[in-house]
Every structure is written in C-alpha cells, then in structure tokens.
Design an enzyme around this catalytic site. Structure first.
Site, PDB file in Angstrom:
ATOM      1  N   GLY A 125     -13.158  16.709  61.078  1.00 61.06           N
ATOM      2  CA  GLY A 125     -12.244  16.906  59.965  1.00 61.06           C
ATOM      3  C   GLY A 125     -10.831  16.576  60.416  1.00 61.06           C
ATOM      4  O   GLY A 125     -10.499  16.741  61.594  1.00 61.06           O
ATOM      5  N   GLN A 140      -1.804  16.639  60.189  1.00 59.12           N
ATOM      6  CA  GLN A 140      -2.176  16.344  61.583  1.00 59.12           C
ATOM      7  C   GLN A 140      -1.914  14.899  61.972  1.00 59.12           C
ATOM      8  O   GLN A 140      -2.062  14.534  63.138  1.00 59.12           O
ATOM      9  CB  GLN A 140      -3.667  16.644  61.816  1.00 59.12           C
ATOM     10  N   CYS A 175      -9.785  22.232  67.188  1.00 61.54           N
ATOM     11  CA  CYS A 175      -8.869  21.527  66.292  1.00 61.54           C
ATOM     12  C   CYS A 175      -8.259  20.370  67.069  1.00 61.54           C
ATOM     13  O   CYS A 175      -7.858  20.555  68.219  1.00 61.54           O
ATOM     14  CB  CYS A 175      -7.779  22.488  65.823  1.00 61.54           C
ATOM     15  N   LEU A 176      -8.201  19.190  66.454  1.00 61.34           N
ATOM     16  CA  LEU A 176      -7.667  18.018  67.164  1.00 61.34           C
ATOM     17  C   LEU A 176      -6.202  18.199  67.541  1.00 61.34           C
ATOM     18  O   LEU A 176      -5.718  17.537  68.453  1.00 61.34           O
ATOM     19  CB  LEU A 176      -7.845  16.755  66.312  1.00 61.34           C
ATOM     20  N   HIS A 187     -11.297  25.314  57.402  1.00 57.98           N
ATOM     21  CA  HIS A 187     -10.338  24.975  58.455  1.00 57.98           C
ATOM     22  C   HIS A 187      -9.346  23.919  57.956  1.00 57.98           C
ATOM     23  O   HIS A 187      -8.126  24.062  58.126  1.00 57.98           O
ATOM     24  CB  HIS A 187     -11.108  24.475  59.686  1.00 57.98           C
ATOM     25  N   GLU A 188      -9.879  22.861  57.326  1.00 58.21           N
ATOM     26  CA  GLU A 188      -9.014  21.769  56.858  1.00 58.21           C
ATOM     27  C   GLU A 188      -8.151  22.209  55.679  1.00 58.21           C
ATOM     28  O   GLU A 188      -6.981  21.835  55.598  1.00 58.21           O
ATOM     29  CB  GLU A 188      -9.848  20.537  56.480  1.00 58.21           C
ATOM     30  N   HIS A 235      -5.130  23.924  56.861  1.00 58.63           N
ATOM     31  CA  HIS A 235      -4.087  23.015  57.375  1.00 58.63           C
ATOM     32  C   HIS A 235      -3.105  22.633  56.265  1.00 58.63           C
ATOM     33  O   HIS A 235      -1.905  22.494  56.510  1.00 58.63           O
ATOM     34  CB  HIS A 235      -4.715  21.715  57.906  1.00 58.63           C
TER      35      HIS A 235
END
Ligand code: CO
Length: 172
Positions: free
Chosen positions: A47, A52, A94-95, A136-137, A140
């Site tokens: 994701g 991000q 998380c990236l 999660h996304e 963000h």
C-alpha cells in the site's frame, strides 16, 4: 511535479498532515498514480498513500499481492470508511519507516467508499489482511501514523527507531 517519485520518510512533516480532497481526476493524476504503483512494487510494499510521495492528495493505492498479481491493484480516491467491526492485533510495517514492524489493533472487517480513476464512486468490503492495509493507508490521508496506534509494548522499539530516523535526517 515532473521529478521521479521518492518515498517520503519520517520525520517529514507532510506525513502528519491531513490531505486535501482530490477535485480533478485527469490524465496527470492517473499517470502519477501509475508511478505510485511502480514505486510501491520496487519498494516491496502492499500500500502507498499520496503523502508518502510528498503529494498532498486524498488518495492511496494498494495491491495486497505485492505486485505478483496486477489484477489486485486498486486506487482509492477521496475514500471514506463507512463501516467497521471486529478488532485484532496484527503486525504492520510502513514504507516511510523502513525496518520497523509493530503490533497495531485494527478492525477485521470494513466497508470503504471511494472514487476510482474514472471518478466513479464504488464501495468495497474487506476483511483481515486487506482490511488492515486499507485502514493503515486511510490513516495516512488523515496524517495519522501507525506508530501512534501501536501497542504500548512496542513503545521502546518505536522510540529507538524514531530517534535513529531523526538523527539520519539531520543535515550533516
Ligand atoms: Co504506511
């Protein structure tokens, strides 16, 4: 916005800001979304949210297969979670926080409404792993990071990682 996309990492302040709703869904946006998918795959993510990549837009992309199955690609523009139920603790990364995995409680079932790349409104129901990615996304887009929802037991690991990342971000 012509430079190649890069993953924005903590402590960049854009990660903790609420995004602006998307008003125009055009070719430029669709192109940028394709770049997000490509960047997500090379980063081994499932994701990726617009903040991000330094983009202040209320949208995210997911592919629960990590890219091995392109038919699982989905783009969520101006998403809203309309129902959620259940609760389960699970591991999340998380990236924007490479190398950090923590335990986060999430709903196990949810319904989310969003617009697709053609501007059409759609609704999907998701459970377990996919529901976790979506939450999660979606967070963000509100400037909410997974570390703020992690279990207290993960606090020491998180604090150590944040300290390292802040130090790494200092201009030398
Ligand atoms: Co993330």
């Amino acid at each position: 916005m012509t430079e190649p996309l890069q993953i924005v990492k903590y402590p960049d302040p854009i990660l903790e800001r609420e995004t602006c709703p998307v008003e125009t869904i055009d070719d430029a946006l669709r192109e940028r979304v394709q770049e997000m998918f490509a960047l997500m795959y090379v980063s081994s993510g499932v994701g990726l949210a617009a903040p991000q990549v330094g983009w202040d837009a209320r949208l995210f992309v997911i592919n629960p297969s990590g890219g091995s199955d392109l038919s699982q690609e989905q783009t969520f523009i101006n998403p809203q979670i309309v129902a959620r139920s259940g609760r389960e603790l699970g591991e999340e990364g998380c990236l924007s926080f490479p190398g950090l995995t923590v335990h986060v409680p999430r709903a196990t079932r949810l319904c989310i409404r969003a617009q697709d790349l053609q501007g059409q409104t759609f609704e999907v129901e998701a459970t377990d792993y996919v529901a976790r990615i979506l939450q999660h996304e979606h967070d963000h887009l509100l400037g909410i990071l997974f570390i703020t929802k992690a279990t207290p037991a993960d606090r020491i690991t998180i604090d150590k990682k944040l300290k390292e990342m802040r130090a790494a971000a200092q201009p030398s």
